[in-house]
Every structure is written in C-alpha cells, then in structure tokens.
Design an enzyme around this catalytic site. Structure first.
Site, PDB file in Angstrom:
ATOM      1  N   CYS A  69       0.838  -1.214   0.000  1.00  0.00           N
ATOM      2  CA  CYS A  69       0.000   0.000   0.000  1.00  0.00           C
ATOM      3  C   CYS A  69       0.868   1.257   0.000  1.00  0.00           C
ATOM      4  O   CYS A  69       1.539   1.555   0.987  1.00  0.00           O
ATOM      5  CB  CYS A  69      -0.925  -0.028   1.224  1.00  0.00           C
ATOM      6  SG  CYS A  69      -1.770   1.526   1.550  1.00  0.00           S
ATOM      7  N   CYS A  72      -0.121   4.011   2.602  1.00  0.00           N
ATOM      8  CA  CYS A  72       0.279   3.622   3.953  1.00  0.00           C
ATOM      9  C   CYS A  72       1.673   4.148   4.280  1.00  0.00           C
ATOM     10  O   CYS A  72       1.975   4.486   5.430  1.00  0.00           O
ATOM     11  CB  CYS A  72       0.272   2.107   4.100  1.00  0.00           C
ATOM     12  SG  CYS A  72      -1.351   1.333   3.869  1.00  0.00           S
TER      13      CYS A  72
END
Length: 306
Positions: A69, A72
């Site tokens: 991700c 993230c």
C-alpha cells in the site's frame, strides 16, 4: 464512526489462537514495537492484551496497513511521529492486514490505509485513506479531549510529561492565529497568516512548511478524480497537469503525481517549466523528512532539469 463493531468476537479468536499455540503471523518490519512503548506491532494472538485491554487506560489508534500500500507509506510515519509526541497519552497499534486477516475482517476493512480509534474496548472513531499531518494532529487532539475524563491514562500521561518538561515558551500569536484559521477550515486566512510570517522572516522553516501544507490541503479538498483523465487527453495543458497531479497525490497515488509533474517539466520551458517545478517542489514539503518517494522524485527532477 458509523458501523462500529463489537470487539468480543476478536477477543475470543485471539484467545483461541493463543490456547492452540498457533504461530502468529509476522507484522510490518517488526521494529516499531521495540522502538517506543507508544508504537507497537500487533497480531491476532496479542490483540486482546495490546489493543482491547490497553484501551481501557488510553486510546489505542489502530493503523491497518499492508506492505504493498503506497498511501500507507505516507500515513504510517506521520502517525508514528504524533504517537511519539503524545508521550503515552495514546498508543499506535500497527496491524498488517495481510498477515492478520481476521482482524481485517473484524474491522470490515475494504481498503487500506484504514485507521480505527479504540477506547474502552470498543471502536469510537476512524477514517480511511491517507491524511495530511495537520488533519491527523487535529483528529488526535479531538479524540483525547473527548476521552480524557473517561480514560485515566490520558491525564496521567499528560501530567507526567508536563512535570518532566521545562516550562514552555509562550506561544507565538502569529502561529496561533494561523492554526485557528486552519482548524476552522479557512485555508485562505491560514495561508495569509503564514505568508505574513514569511514576509518578515523569510527563513522561518516552520512557517514555510506549514504554508505548503495549507496550500495543498486547500487544493486537495477540491480534488477531482476526473482531472487525471482530462490531463491525459491534453498533455500540453499546464493547468490540467497540475490539477491531475494534485488529485493523484490527494487520492494516494503519490509517485504517479510526482512522475506526471516531472514529465511535464521535461516537455516545457521558460515560465511554464518554472511554474511546474515550483508546484512540484512545494508538494514535496507536505511529506515527512526522509520520505523515499520525495528523495527519488528530487533526483528525477534534477535529471529532467539538466
């Protein structure tokens, strides 16, 4: 947070996993939990103790992330920074959703990053997607204010930190005015306040970084995903490229936004090139120091310019 879930199901699962001596999946890089007590790595096996029970004393902010991700990688460092500043008044629990699928299922995770605040054993608030640091700071502050009288650990941590720290210097009223405007969502007033500081103190790095963040927040609030499609159809339209890059960064596609602007720098010259380069450099300022995506983009920008 709407759709709050009962944590009792996960309590039972965590206890069952521990009783069966199942090997818990690894989470993240495994280092944050050892680095500071306010930042911990959590798995299904220790969720009961590290999140549910701990949340009876202080809020536990659960950062649900994954190694693949990209947003993230922007959000987690900002949360870690704020957790360190919190001096134990709240705890950041980092959970890799791929390694801990039952936790992801419990929280009904549809996408990452997803952040859930747990207090008294129950979810109390949360959000999905990456957020700029000023908004994260405001969210944490609101969370602590709402729970201070309910969770004894918050006030104890704050009082302990206050006793250990030297007396703070009075707040700069110029920054206070800017932060108040930002808290009220008045981006224009906040920008003007920070610019006024820079007019008198051109080398004030705090004001400079805050100004860049405010400008981006104002643009990000208006970000339109369709801007990317319009920009792809008109590669020579500078305004379209800037708007598309803002949208990509705002929606977590940071490297794509950087690449778009670097490619636009390569295609332009003169005032147009300066405008795009300035837009990109200002965008770098909204990210934490040492962000690998910024470091890479700076190198690519340098190559595009020379």
């Amino acid at each position: 947070m709407s759709g709050a879930v009962d944590l009792s199901a996960l309590k039972n699962r965590a206890e069952a996993a521990a009783n069966s001596a199942a090997q818990p999946p690894g989470g993240g890089d495994g280092a944050a939990g050892q680095a500071h007590p306010a930042i911990i790595e959590v798995t299904e096996a220790d969720f009961q103790a590290e999140v549910v029970e701990r949340s009876l004393q202080v809020p536990v902010v659960v950062d649900l992330w994954a190694t693949w991700c990209e947003p993230c990688k922007q959000l987690s460092p900002a949360l870690e920074k704020l957790a360190l500043e919190g001096n134990g008044s709240w705890v950041l629990a980092k959970i890799d959703v791929d390694a801990n699928p039952r936790i992801a299922q419990l929280f009904q995770v549809q996408s990452v990053p997803m952040v859930i605040a747990v207090a008294g054993g129950q979810p109390v608030d949360g959000f999905a997607g990456a957020q700029p640091e000023p908004q994260l700071r405001e969210w944490i502050s609101s969370l602590l204010n709402a729970l201070r009288d309910q969770l004894p650990g918050i006030r104890a941590a704050e009082e302990g930190a206050a006793a250990a720290e030297p007396e703070e210097e009075p707040e700069d009223p110029r920054f206070t005015a800017a932060e108040d405007a930002l808290e009220n969502g008045d981006y224009a007033a906040a920008e003007a306040a920070y610019q006024q500081i820079l007019d008198s103190e051109p080398n004030n790095e705090q004001a400079k970084a805050a100004l860049m963040q405010v400008r981006f927040m104002a643009r990000a609030e208006q970000a339109d995903p369709s801007a990317v499609e319009r920009a792809d159809a008109a590669p020579d339209d500078i305004d379209a490229q800037l708007a598309a890059a803002d949208a990509e960064v705002a929606f977590g596609k940071v490297e794509e936004g950087f690449t778009r602007l670097i490619q636009t720098v390569k295609r332009t010259s003169g005032d147009d090139r300066d405008r795009v380069r300035t837009h990109l450099v200002e965008m770098f300022e909204i990210f934490p120091d040492g962000d690998e995506r910024v470091t890479k983009a700076r190198r690519n920008l340098a190559s595009a310019l020379f």
